[in-house]
Design a protein around this motif. Sequence first.
Motif, PDB file in Angstrom:
ATOM      1  N   ASN A 110      30.113  10.215  24.192  1.00 18.09           N
ATOM      2  CA  ASN A 110      29.468  11.523  24.311  1.00 18.09           C
ATOM      3  C   ASN A 110      30.110  12.352  25.417  1.00 18.09           C
ATOM      4  O   ASN A 110      30.267  13.574  25.277  1.00 18.09           O
ATOM      5  CB  ASN A 110      27.977  11.354  24.578  1.00 18.09           C
ATOM      6  N   TYR A 111      30.468  11.700  26.507  1.00 15.88           N
ATOM      7  CA  TYR A 111      31.096  12.413  27.616  1.00 15.88           C
ATOM      8  C   TYR A 111      32.441  12.991  27.189  1.00 15.88           C
ATOM      9  O   TYR A 111      32.734  14.177  27.431  1.00 15.88           O
ATOM     10  CB  TYR A 111      31.267  11.462  28.799  1.00 15.88           C
ATOM     11  N   LEU A 160      23.717  13.521  25.524  1.00 20.39           N
ATOM     12  CA  LEU A 160      24.124  12.778  26.710  1.00 20.39           C
ATOM     13  C   LEU A 160      22.970  12.667  27.699  1.00 20.39           C
ATOM     14  O   LEU A 160      22.786  11.612  28.335  1.00 20.39           O
ATOM     15  CB  LEU A 160      25.323  13.471  27.364  1.00 20.39           C
TER      16      LEU A 160
END
Length: 502
Positions: free
Chosen positions: A199-200, A269
Amino acid sequence: MKVFVMNRMLFGSVWLATMLVTAGCSLAPNYEKPEVTTPQAYKEQKAPTPLGSVEAGNWKTAEPSEAFARGEWWRVFNDTTLDHLESQARDANQNLVAAAARLKEARALNQSARSALFPTVDAGFGPTRQRVSPASQFQSDSGQGASQTMWRAQGGVSYEVDMFGRVASSVDAADAETQRSEALFQSVLLALQADVAQNYFALRELDAEVLVYNRAIELREQALKLVQQQYSLGDTSELDVARAESELATAQSDAMTIQRLRAASEHSLAVLLGKAPAEFSMAASPLQPVNLRIPPGLPSSLLERRPDIAAAERSMAAANARIGVAKAAFFPSLTLTGTAGFESGSLSNLFKWSSRTFLLGPLAGTALDLPIFDGGLREGNLAKARADYEEDVANYRQQVLVAFREVEDNLSDLRVLEEQTLTQSRAVEASSRAAKVARAQYTEGDVIYLSVIDAERTALQSRRAAVQLQGAQVAATVNLIRALGGGWGSASAVKNQEVTQR
């Protein structure tokens, strides 16, 4: 008479010896991990390292090793922001909290199962008021029944002799289930770490796409001004102005779409970090190329590293032990019980020596129970236990195959992406040069504006595709680490010994 007494003593001694010999003997089949086909090297591995003489001599059948330290594998990306996010997720993610609670539950059930290895001791104190009927005293029904109050202070002990290993097999099954829960916890943790990293990096990829669109919007704003100037001078038609305005609005709309996707990714996130989306925001940081090569190692080591494979193997061990529990139901069970204490008609006399009382053996029923007929209940339970074990064996083998497939998938992705990224870089360079030439030729009046639009669209698509390939490359790297079961001990060991730059 002496012969009769001696025979009884002999029978009792033989019976006691038999009980002691059979106590703790497990009827569970000898547990052996099933054979699985393990290739010597991965198909997609670029240069499989042949086994040397020393390594070949040490090559062994893989065994689950949940005690093996996976380390903070994400540190190989050398990103302090990612390090901070992984720490937050470890501390606050609710799925991980739930997995930890399931592990505590498994350990509590294990403690409950182990309690059967020891006798149970209890104690009680209190009065009993009782009135018996005249008939129970062999009196007429018109007589007066006696009433009395009995005070008791007693302690009791009960213990099941594990003659045929029922208790031992139950404990073995509970131990295996606990280890399975520990492996599942590690699996949830690894999935969380990988999800946070993915996700990052997805968020940073979207930041890079926003940068591409912002640059495209600047160029199209400049193009619109140029077209408007030429239109005011009568050098072009209104159609070119409308086309330039359309291209600018389209780029602005596409940029808004990326912003919407970025907001959703940021919210995802936040949830992984155990926060509400309103409590979390991350500054824009465009993705930079990640050039890491993760060594897959030997396929046999995969069976030792993957927590889901370890969980499947422990599930087999538990099912094997439960076969022993089902088999033990066909044999007698022996329970030793006894109570001792004081009993008196008044509280003041309760603890006198003359008020002592004891009972050896069950108050009702028998100490030794032998099953004779149950309508096929035990046969059905045994058949179910064996079927459960066969199912777990199949699940284990399937999990191994899935693990090999996941590693091969990500190795092939990285192999193709490495070449595709280089090819796309050439496409970006060529399309950018073509767009620049088209704009110059349009200024000179050599081409129509539609040629400029086509060239700029191609350049924009090439730049965006290049950014997306960079995102796919880092995602495949994270997925490969996840497929391999996590890290390799300390982060420094990974960086110095195994991870190489492409």
